[in-house]
Write an enzyme that holds these catalytic residues in place. Structure first.
Site, PDB file in Angstrom:
ATOM      1  N   GLU A 143     -29.946 -35.782  -2.522  1.00 11.90           N
ATOM      2  CA  GLU A 143     -30.237 -35.041  -1.291  1.00 11.90           C
ATOM      3  C   GLU A 143     -31.579 -35.458  -0.693  1.00 11.90           C
ATOM      4  OE1 GLU A 143     -28.290 -32.845   0.347  1.00 11.90           O
ATOM      5  OE2 GLU A 143     -26.653 -33.126  -1.080  1.00 11.90           O
TER       6      GLU A 143
ATOM      7  N   CYS B 151     -19.237 -36.187 -10.434  1.00 10.57           N
ATOM      8  CA  CYS B 151     -19.871 -35.497  -9.311  1.00 10.57           C
ATOM      9  C   CYS B 151     -19.955 -36.501  -8.171  1.00 10.57           C
ATOM     10  CB  CYS B 151     -21.269 -35.007  -9.692  1.00 10.57           C
ATOM     11  SG  CYS B 151     -22.220 -34.320  -8.305  1.00 10.57           S
TER      12      CYS B 151
ATOM     13  N   ASP C 137     -18.363 -30.435   1.008  1.00 13.08           N
ATOM     14  CA  ASP C 137     -19.148 -30.608  -0.217  1.00 13.08           C
ATOM     15  C   ASP C 137     -20.379 -29.721  -0.128  1.00 13.08           C
ATOM     16  OD1 ASP C 137     -19.955 -31.694  -2.728  1.00 13.08           O
ATOM     17  OD2 ASP C 137     -21.326 -33.042  -1.704  1.00 13.08           O
ATOM     18  N   SER C 138     -21.016 -29.521  -1.265  1.00 11.33           N
ATOM     19  CA  SER C 138     -22.256 -28.759  -1.290  1.00 11.33           C
ATOM     20  C   SER C 138     -23.373 -29.482  -0.543  1.00 11.33           C
ATOM     21  CB  SER C 138     -22.692 -28.511  -2.741  1.00 11.33           C
ATOM     22  OG  SER C 138     -22.937 -29.748  -3.401  1.00 11.33           O
TER      23      SER C 138
ATOM     24  N   HIS D 230     -21.931 -36.772  -5.808  1.00  9.55           N
ATOM     25  CA  HIS D 230     -23.300 -37.234  -5.530  1.00  9.55           C
ATOM     26  C   HIS D 230     -23.671 -38.467  -6.359  1.00  9.55           C
ATOM     27  CE1 HIS D 230     -23.975 -33.247  -3.676  1.00  9.55           C
ATOM     28  NE2 HIS D 230     -25.053 -33.768  -3.131  1.00  9.55           N
TER      29      HIS D 230
ATOM     30  N   CYS E 168     -16.039 -31.959  -3.911  1.00 11.12           N
ATOM     31  CA  CYS E 168     -17.100 -31.514  -4.815  1.00 11.12           C
ATOM     32  C   CYS E 168     -16.444 -31.107  -6.125  1.00 11.12           C
ATOM     33  CB  CYS E 168     -17.842 -30.333  -4.181  1.00 11.12           C
ATOM     34  SG  CYS E 168     -19.070 -29.539  -5.253  1.00 11.12           S
TER      35      CYS E 168
END
Length: 261
Positions: free
Chosen positions: A148, A180, A7-8, A182, A70
């Site tokens: 993040e 997403c 993932d990013s 996240h 992702c």
């Protein structure tokens, strides 16, 4: 052999978390491209470049399959990756059809990054399954940054969501598709703003079911007595206590989010 999960950033931990539950005897490598997060506001060319670098790394580590955990990277790069590599590469797909089937007469809201919302992959998916034109999609890029930074329930998060949702009549929706990875960390904050009964859906379980199917097809499922999981930040193996502890906090958060449907 190991399964690579990429993932990013830390959003894909929700997919790894699902994989650990469904494949308890497999070994994993988790690769978070923290040097380039977020992906959702970058160009398609940049995303393909960064994703390819991550996949190259995982292939060199000898993984037997890779999950692109992702939605943004899947939308931008999955076709190029599958053309380049022979091992199974599984991408994410927002659970739009599942959401429509849940309540066929009410609207569905997909929340994702700008790249996913504007991307051809999501547009094609919606066009295929949304015959009654019930699906709306909006971009919430700041949620990636908040995740993040471990800002899950801060006032700034609530204020941001209220501002982005003010254009919508939330009573119209039966479900929210988390487009997403996240966004799984924010189910609690989202639930506070949504009418009672709105359901959260993501593509995590479907992605791991696809992974299992692909591994079965090549006879590559394993039953290791002791599972091993390695974590990397943009190719750098995590060894510092504070980094490993941070991963633990994210996993703890995900365990809590599982209780919120």
């Amino acid at each position: 052999m190991k399964i690579g999960v990429f993932d990013s950033g830390i959003g894909g931990l929700s997919v790894l978390h699902q994989a650990m539950q469904m494949l308890p005897q497999e070994n994993f490598i988790y690769y978070a491209d923290v040097d380039h997060v977020p992906y959702g506001t970058k160009t398609k060319e940049e995303i393909i470049k960064y994703t390819s670098e991550a996949v190259d790394f995982l292939v060199k580590e000898g993984v037997k399959a890779i999950v692109i955990a992702c939605n943004t990277a899947t939308s931008a790069a999955i076709q190029e990756l599958r053309e380049r590599y022979s091992l199974p590469i599984i991408g994410m797909e927002p659970a739009v059809k599942k959401a429509i089937d849940f309540h066929p007469e009410k609207r569905v809201l997909v929340i994702a990054t700008p790249m996913t919302v504007q991307g051809e992959k999501l547009h094609n998916l919606i066009e295929k399954v949304d015959t009654e034109h019930l699906v709306d999609a909006i971009a919430l890029p700041k949620l990636v940054t908040f995740a993040e930074e471990e800002m899950f329930e801060d006032e700034v998060v609530s204020a941001y969501l209220q501002e982005e949702f003010k254009q919508l009549n939330l009573e119209d929706y039966s479900s929210i598709v988390l487009g997403c990875t996240h966004f799984n960390y924010f189910k609690e904050s989202l639930k506070k703003l949504l009418p009672k009964g709105v359901k959260f859906l993501d593509g995590n379980e479907g992605t791991i079911k696809k992974l299992i199917s692909e591994l079965e097809n090549i006879n590559a499922l394993e039953k290791n007595e002791k599972r091993k999981i390695e974590y990397y930040y943009s190719g750098r193996k995590l060894s510092e206590i504070q980094d490993i502890t941070k991963m633990g906090r994210y996993i703890h958060r995900l365990n809590h989010m599982l209780m919120i449907k």
